[in-house]
Structure formats: C-alpha cells, structure tokens
Design a protein around this motif. Structure first.
Motif: not given
Length: 163
Positions: A21-26, A96-97, A124-128
């Motif tokens: 709930r906190r990560t998906w919108p951002a 953490a990730g 793009d954040h995930a891609a990098a």
C-alpha cells in the motif's frame, strides 16, 4: 543499518500489506495512473493474496524488527519467478532490496536454472536495480489490462552439481 532477511509468517501479513500500500502508489502512479494502482492493490495486496503466498515470501527487517520490504516468488518448472520485490520508499537505498534479491538468488542456486522477473516499462528505477544485480533482458510482453508492457529479465544460475 543491519538488515535481516527471513521467511514471512502469519504475524507479518499486515506489515507486508502495508509495504504494498505504501510502495505501489509511489512506484506506479507516475506512469500508470491511480486506476491501475487501485486494481493492483486490490488484486495482489489483500490480506488473502498475501496469505496465499506466505510460504514463498521473504521479508527484510531492520534491527528493531520493522519490516522494510518483501519478496515473493514461486517455481515455474526449472525456473524461479520473482513476482514481487518491494521496499518502503523511505528504506530504499538501505540495502534491504539487495539483501532480499541476494537471498532469493542464493536459495534458488542449485535448485533452478535461473531466476526470472518482470517489471513494468517505465519503471526505470527497477530496470537499473536489476541490471546492477546481473539480470539481462529476456522478452517484452503486452500488459493484458492495458497497462505498460512487462519487461522480463533473467539471472542465470550455476548448473546443479552432480555427484
């Protein structure tokens, strides 16, 4: 900040739902819009959905026991699919990730030929992040519900050793 990664339990369900709930919108609203986020939260981040995946869910927590992120995976033949890896916005950059991803890869090594995952085109954040961790492009698939294409990546694992 020391990070501990462990298998999630029933007691972690509320904290895992909170991560979603906190990560998906951002993460997604800037390039998918609020409707896509609302559909995803309802489908993938309900208490029931999280409970179904608990045996295959890891959490990362800090020294105080606060859940910082989660990873959910499932086997698909000889490949392990990493369906979710999310870290709270304020905990991104803490390791953490990476700790979650390293644990998934370590646990899969010797059992599967590769770890695969998808991210949405525009994230793009995930891609990098995944590129830094050795994942390579596998394929692009259209999103059936009208969202951005899914970009599939793969991280090959060492072959199983035979005695």
């Amino acid at each position: 900040m020391p990070i501990t990664v462990r298998t999630a339990t029933e007691a972690d369900v509320a904290a895992i739902v909170d991560v979603g709930r906190r990560t998906w919108p951002a993460t997604y609203e800037p390039f998918t819009g609020p409707e896509y986020v609302a559909r995803g939260l309802a489908r993938w981040w309900s208490d029931e959905a999280i409970r179904r995946g608990l045996p295959r869910t890891l959490i990362a927590e800090d020294a105080t026991g606060t859940v910082l992120g989660m990873a959910g995976h499932a086997p698909d033949g000889d490949v392990l699919i990493l369906w979710k890896l999310y870290v709270l916005p304020e905990a991104q950059g803490t390791g953490a990730g990476s700790a979650l991803l390293h644990r998934v890869i370590a646990d899969a090594s010797g059992r599967y030929t590769a770890v695969r995952l998808e991210y949405l085109d525009g994230n793009d954040h995930a891609a990098a992040f995944y590129e830094r961790h050795g994942f390579a492009f596998l394929k692009r698939e259209p999103e059936p519900e009208g969202g951005p294409d899914a970009i599939w990546l793969e991280h090959p694992l060492p072959a199983k050793e035979t005695p």
